[in-house]
Design an enzyme around this catalytic site. Structure first.
Site, mmCIF file in Angstrom:
data_model
loop_
_atom_site.group_PDB
_atom_site.id
_atom_site.type_symbol
_atom_site.label_atom_id
_atom_site.label_comp_id
_atom_site.label_asym_id
_atom_site.label_seq_id
_atom_site.Cartn_x
_atom_site.Cartn_y
_atom_site.Cartn_z
ATOM 1 N N CYS A 1 -9.626 -2.252 -6.762
ATOM 2 C CA CYS A 1 -8.677 -3.506 -7.117
ATOM 3 C C CYS A 1 -9.055 -4.348 -8.042
ATOM 4 O O CYS A 1 -8.377 -4.998 -9.003
ATOM 5 C CB CYS A 1 -7.820 -3.830 -5.925
ATOM 6 S SG CYS A 1 -6.637 -2.729 -5.353
ATOM 7 N N ASN B 1 0.949 -1.333 0.147
ATOM 8 C CA ASN B 1 0.054 0.055 0.098
ATOM 9 C C ASN B 1 0.954 1.132 -0.032
ATOM 10 O O ASN B 1 2.035 1.256 0.576
ATOM 11 C CB ASN B 1 -0.807 0.035 1.132
ATOM 12 C CG ASN B 1 -2.035 -0.972 1.085
ATOM 13 O OD1 ASN B 1 -2.080 -1.682 0.017
ATOM 14 N ND2 ASN B 1 -2.648 -1.119 2.180
ATOM 15 N N GLU C 1 0.524 4.770 0.877
ATOM 16 C CA GLU C 1 -0.511 5.801 1.507
ATOM 17 C C GLU C 1 0.189 7.258 1.532
ATOM 18 O O GLU C 1 1.301 7.396 1.161
ATOM 19 C CB GLU C 1 -0.451 5.252 3.155
ATOM 20 C CG GLU C 1 -1.438 3.866 3.189
ATOM 21 C CD GLU C 1 -1.375 3.556 4.532
ATOM 22 O OE1 GLU C 1 -0.634 4.205 5.518
ATOM 23 O OE2 GLU C 1 -1.958 2.386 4.808
ATOM 24 N N CYS D 1 -3.793 1.036 -3.407
ATOM 25 C CA CYS D 1 -3.543 -0.327 -2.873
ATOM 26 C C CYS D 1 -2.435 -1.297 -3.354
ATOM 27 O O CYS D 1 -2.145 -0.963 -4.567
ATOM 28 C CB CYS D 1 -4.801 -1.261 -2.802
ATOM 29 S SG CYS D 1 -6.219 -0.391 -2.072
ATOM 30 N N CYS E 1 -9.920 -4.990 -2.619
ATOM 31 C CA CYS E 1 -11.107 -3.853 -2.466
ATOM 32 C C CYS E 1 -11.734 -3.668 -3.974
ATOM 33 O O CYS E 1 -11.310 -4.344 -5.009
ATOM 34 C CB CYS E 1 -10.773 -2.506 -2.057
ATOM 35 S SG CYS E 1 -9.591 -1.581 -3.410
ATOM 36 N N GLU F 1 -2.313 -4.296 -4.345
ATOM 37 C CA GLU F 1 -2.492 -5.098 -5.689
ATOM 38 C C GLU F 1 -2.129 -4.058 -7.026
ATOM 39 O O GLU F 1 -1.613 -4.839 -7.724
ATOM 40 C CB GLU F 1 -3.947 -5.592 -5.617
ATOM 41 C CG GLU F 1 -4.164 -6.319 -4.763
ATOM 42 C CD GLU F 1 -4.999 -5.480 -3.607
ATOM 43 O OE1 GLU F 1 -4.537 -4.508 -2.938
ATOM 44 O OE2 GLU F 1 -6.027 -6.125 -3.108
#
Ligand code: ZN
Length: 130
Positions: free
Chosen positions: A90, A43, A45, A54, A87, A56
């Protein structure tokens, strides 16, 4: 030893050093072939939260930027008790760039579940809808 062990091991290596991690594997013929490449992501951020990317998508975009176009599977390894599926954002990107690949969900305690993307994302929007 399952066919996904190498993929899980690659994701676990990242998972042990970062918050959440996801590698994708690429193989011209079959999953985890000796010549297959692994791409990992974490991730990413930032202060705005909403622009967080994310793991992925990081792994997929990294692979795409390096010229890869075909993928056999993706593993999502987390240090949570419950397995963590991708999510919605993704799932869209995995579907568009990887298709109906196996998604290996695992945690650091050794729990593993394998689902197909078509199970996680049964009614995808893709280029066929344009
Ligand atoms: Zn996501």
């Amino acid at each position: 030893m399952s066919e996904h062990d190498a993929l899980i091991a690659a994701a676990t290596k990242v998972a042990k050093t970062l918050t959440q991690k996801f590698p994708i594997s690429k193989s011209g013929r079959r999953l985890h072939s000796p010549s297959g490449k692994f791409f990992t992501g974490c991730n990413v951020e930032n202060a705005t939260y909403g622009l967080t990317l994310c793991a992925e998508r990081v792994a997929i975009f990294k692979a795409i930027s390096e010229g890869e176009r075909r993928f056999d599977s993706i593993a999502v390894v987390t240090d949570t008790d419950a397995l963590t599926p991708p999510c919605g954002a993704c799932r869209q990107i995995i579907w568009e760039f990887c298709g109906d690949i196996p998604v290996v969900l695992a945690n650091l305690k050794g729990k593993v579940e394998v689902l197909q993307m078509s199970q996680l994302f049964p009614k995808p929007f893709d280029s066929s809808n344009l």
